[in-house]
Design a protein around this motif. Structure first.
Motif, PDB file in Angstrom:
ATOM      1  N   ASN A 246      15.178  -2.046   8.595  1.00 37.99           N
ATOM      2  CA  ASN A 246      15.690  -0.901   7.401  1.00 37.99           C
ATOM      3  C   ASN A 246      15.293  -1.137   5.984  1.00 37.99           C
ATOM      4  O   ASN A 246      15.740  -0.583   5.179  1.00 37.99           O
ATOM      5  CB  ASN A 246      17.306  -1.070   7.507  1.00 37.99           C
ATOM      6  N   MET A 247      14.098  -1.801   5.748  1.00 38.16           N
ATOM      7  CA  MET A 247      13.825  -2.299   4.424  1.00 38.16           C
ATOM      8  C   MET A 247      13.273  -0.792   3.948  1.00 38.16           C
ATOM      9  O   MET A 247      12.199  -0.330   4.766  1.00 38.16           O
ATOM     10  CB  MET A 247      12.463  -3.222   4.480  1.00 38.16           C
ATOM     11  N   ALA A 248      13.765  -0.163   2.893  1.00 33.65           N
ATOM     12  CA  ALA A 248      12.959   0.985   2.540  1.00 33.65           C
ATOM     13  C   ALA A 248      11.705   1.017   1.605  1.00 33.65           C
ATOM     14  O   ALA A 248      11.504  -0.189   1.163  1.00 33.65           O
ATOM     15  CB  ALA A 248      13.994   1.094   1.391  1.00 33.65           C
ATOM     16  N   GLY A 249      11.005   1.693   1.894  1.00 34.33           N
ATOM     17  CA  GLY A 249       9.617   1.568   1.358  1.00 34.33           C
ATOM     18  C   GLY A 249       9.080   3.003   0.984  1.00 34.33           C
ATOM     19  O   GLY A 249       9.927   3.869   1.054  1.00 34.33           O
ATOM     20  N   GLY A 250       7.580   3.100   0.798  1.00 30.54           N
ATOM     21  CA  GLY A 250       7.107   4.615   0.362  1.00 30.54           C
ATOM     22  C   GLY A 250       7.016   4.886  -0.863  1.00 30.54           C
ATOM     23  O   GLY A 250       7.956   4.339  -1.578  1.00 30.54           O
ATOM     24  N   GLU A 251       6.683   5.898  -1.233  1.00 37.29           N
ATOM     25  CA  GLU A 251       6.722   6.704  -2.763  1.00 37.29           C
ATOM     26  C   GLU A 251       6.710   7.940  -2.404  1.00 37.29           C
ATOM     27  O   GLU A 251       6.243   8.605  -1.474  1.00 37.29           O
ATOM     28  CB  GLU A 251       5.412   6.163  -3.465  1.00 37.29           C
ATOM     29  N   GLY A 252       6.928   8.758  -3.614  1.00 38.19           N
ATOM     30  CA  GLY A 252       7.119  10.279  -3.520  1.00 38.19           C
ATOM     31  C   GLY A 252       7.969  10.754  -2.389  1.00 38.19           C
ATOM     32  O   GLY A 252       9.059  10.460  -2.221  1.00 38.19           O
ATOM     33  N   LEU A 253       7.194  11.713  -1.506  1.00 36.70           N
ATOM     34  CA  LEU A 253       7.976  12.187  -0.653  1.00 36.70           C
ATOM     35  C   LEU A 253       8.388  11.383   0.592  1.00 36.70           C
ATOM     36  O   LEU A 253       9.177  11.787   1.477  1.00 36.70           O
ATOM     37  CB  LEU A 253       7.085  13.469  -0.101  1.00 36.70           C
ATOM     38  N   LEU A 254       7.876  10.038   0.562  1.00 34.51           N
ATOM     39  CA  LEU A 254       7.889   9.205   1.449  1.00 34.51           C
ATOM     40  C   LEU A 254       8.890   7.974   1.227  1.00 34.51           C
ATOM     41  O   LEU A 254       9.007   7.102   1.673  1.00 34.51           O
ATOM     42  CB  LEU A 254       6.801   8.608   2.265  1.00 34.51           C
ATOM     43  N   GLU A 255       9.485   8.279  -0.016  1.00 38.69           N
ATOM     44  CA  GLU A 255      10.204   7.243  -0.448  1.00 38.69           C
ATOM     45  C   GLU A 255      11.562   6.993   0.458  1.00 38.69           C
ATOM     46  O   GLU A 255      12.216   7.940   0.834  1.00 38.69           O
ATOM     47  CB  GLU A 255      10.873   7.507  -1.984  1.00 38.69           C
TER      48      GLU A 255
ATOM     49  N   MET B 239       0.923  -1.104  -0.137  1.00 40.37           N
ATOM     50  CA  MET B 239       0.242  -0.230  -0.037  1.00 40.37           C
ATOM     51  C   MET B 239       0.743   1.163   0.042  1.00 40.37           C
ATOM     52  O   MET B 239       1.684   1.422   1.096  1.00 40.37           O
ATOM     53  CB  MET B 239      -0.752  -0.144   1.579  1.00 40.37           C
ATOM     54  N   GLY B 240       0.877   1.986  -0.981  1.00 44.00           N
ATOM     55  CA  GLY B 240       1.562   3.312  -1.093  1.00 44.00           C
ATOM     56  C   GLY B 240       3.073   2.949  -0.700  1.00 44.00           C
ATOM     57  O   GLY B 240       3.799   3.983  -0.535  1.00 44.00           O
ATOM     58  N   GLY B 241       3.788   1.884  -1.350  1.00 47.26           N
ATOM     59  CA  GLY B 241       4.959   1.477  -1.230  1.00 47.26           C
ATOM     60  C   GLY B 241       5.568   1.076   0.090  1.00 47.26           C
ATOM     61  O   GLY B 241       6.493   0.677   0.168  1.00 47.26           O
ATOM     62  N   PHE B 242       4.502   0.928   0.849  1.00 48.00           N
ATOM     63  CA  PHE B 242       4.696   0.358   2.411  1.00 48.00           C
ATOM     64  C   PHE B 242       4.478  -1.138   2.426  1.00 48.00           C
ATOM     65  O   PHE B 242       3.126  -1.728   2.158  1.00 48.00           O
ATOM     66  CB  PHE B 242       4.032   1.132   3.371  1.00 48.00           C
ATOM     67  N   GLY B 243       5.402  -1.823   3.273  1.00 48.58           N
ATOM     68  CA  GLY B 243       5.070  -3.321   3.641  1.00 48.58           C
ATOM     69  C   GLY B 243       4.199  -3.173   4.965  1.00 48.58           C
ATOM     70  O   GLY B 243       3.767  -2.520   5.776  1.00 48.58           O
ATOM     71  N   VAL B 244       3.849  -4.484   5.333  1.00 49.75           N
ATOM     72  CA  VAL B 244       3.205  -4.718   6.488  1.00 49.75           C
ATOM     73  C   VAL B 244       4.136  -4.510   7.737  1.00 49.75           C
ATOM     74  O   VAL B 244       3.325  -3.866   8.686  1.00 49.75           O
ATOM     75  CB  VAL B 244       2.817  -6.389   6.579  1.00 49.75           C
ATOM     76  N   LEU B 245       5.251  -4.648   7.655  1.00 47.26           N
ATOM     77  CA  LEU B 245       6.263  -4.039   8.867  1.00 47.26           C
ATOM     78  C   LEU B 245       6.085  -2.592   9.207  1.00 47.26           C
ATOM     79  O   LEU B 245       6.115  -2.244  10.188  1.00 47.26           O
ATOM     80  CB  LEU B 245       7.574  -4.609   8.902  1.00 47.26           C
ATOM     81  N   HIS B 246       6.085  -1.778   7.738  1.00 53.01           N
ATOM     82  CA  HIS B 246       5.808  -0.475   8.032  1.00 53.01           C
ATOM     83  C   HIS B 246       4.738  -0.319   8.842  1.00 53.01           C
ATOM     84  O   HIS B 246       4.652   0.635   9.673  1.00 53.01           O
ATOM     85  CB  HIS B 246       5.945  -0.009   6.669  1.00 53.01           C
ATOM     86  N   CYS B 247       3.426  -0.839   8.250  1.00 55.83           N
ATOM     87  CA  CYS B 247       2.190  -0.394   8.760  1.00 55.83           C
ATOM     88  C   CYS B 247       2.056  -0.743  10.310  1.00 55.83           C
ATOM     89  O   CYS B 247       1.516  -0.101  10.982  1.00 55.83           O
ATOM     90  CB  CYS B 247       1.311  -1.075   8.015  1.00 55.83           C
ATOM     91  N   ALA B 248       2.549  -2.064  10.635  1.00 50.31           N
ATOM     92  CA  ALA B 248       2.496  -2.463  12.133  1.00 50.31           C
ATOM     93  C   ALA B 248       3.285  -1.490  13.023  1.00 50.31           C
ATOM     94  O   ALA B 248       3.031  -1.219  14.285  1.00 50.31           O
ATOM     95  CB  ALA B 248       3.011  -3.839  12.190  1.00 50.31           C
ATOM     96  N   ALA B 249       4.555  -1.146  12.430  1.00 54.00           N
ATOM     97  CA  ALA B 249       5.504  -0.351  13.325  1.00 54.00           C
ATOM     98  C   ALA B 249       4.845   0.994  13.545  1.00 54.00           C
ATOM     99  O   ALA B 249       4.923   1.727  14.640  1.00 54.00           O
ATOM    100  CB  ALA B 249       6.931  -0.195  12.691  1.00 54.00           C
ATOM    101  N   CYS B 250       4.371   1.480  12.537  1.00 55.16           N
ATOM    102  CA  CYS B 250       3.538   3.037  12.468  1.00 55.16           C
ATOM    103  C   CYS B 250       2.493   2.765  13.586  1.00 55.16           C
ATOM    104  O   CYS B 250       2.363   3.895  14.122  1.00 55.16           O
ATOM    105  CB  CYS B 250       3.057   3.231  11.153  1.00 55.16           C
ATOM    106  N   GLN B 251       1.802   1.713  13.645  1.00 48.68           N
ATOM    107  CA  GLN B 251       0.780   1.727  14.761  1.00 48.68           C
ATOM    108  C   GLN B 251       1.150   1.400  16.085  1.00 48.68           C
ATOM    109  O   GLN B 251       0.189   1.182  17.180  1.00 48.68           O
ATOM    110  CB  GLN B 251      -0.384   0.572  14.135  1.00 48.68           C
TER     111      GLN B 251
END
Length: 101
Positions: free
Chosen positions: A31-40, A1-13
């Protein structure tokens, strides 16, 4: 979703148990890079700082979270912590290394 993985989403919450499962059982990388645009280039470790959940931040740090890794805009994990106003997370990160250089 938007270049983010499941670990990104779990960590953010701040879902520590989900992060533990993803890292320990499935080999997720803090340290896995994700995101798109300004969040790349945003990492799960960076998104954990946004959660304000110190347990998740400490866990990902202890499992290889890179204090100096920067996203595509040059922001490191400290920048993400400061932007959310979490003094506990900010103080923890500052205690772990010189993040101001």
């Amino acid at each position: 979703m938007g270049g983010f993985g499941v670990l990104h989403c779990a960590a953010c919450q701040g879902h520590l148990e989900v992060c533990k499962y993803l890292v320990e059982e499935l080999g997720g990388d803090p340290n896995m890079a994700g995101g798109e645009g300004l969040l790349e280039g945003v990492t799960p470790f960076m998104t954990s700082a946004q959660s304000g959940d110190i347990s998740t931040v400490k866990y990902l740090f202890d499992h290889g979270g890179d204090l100096m890794k920067a996203d595509a805009q040059g922001r490191n994990v400290l920048r993400y912590a400061v932007c959310t106003g979490s003094s506990t997370v900010t103080e923890f990160l500052l205690s772990k290394g010189n993040l101001l250089t």
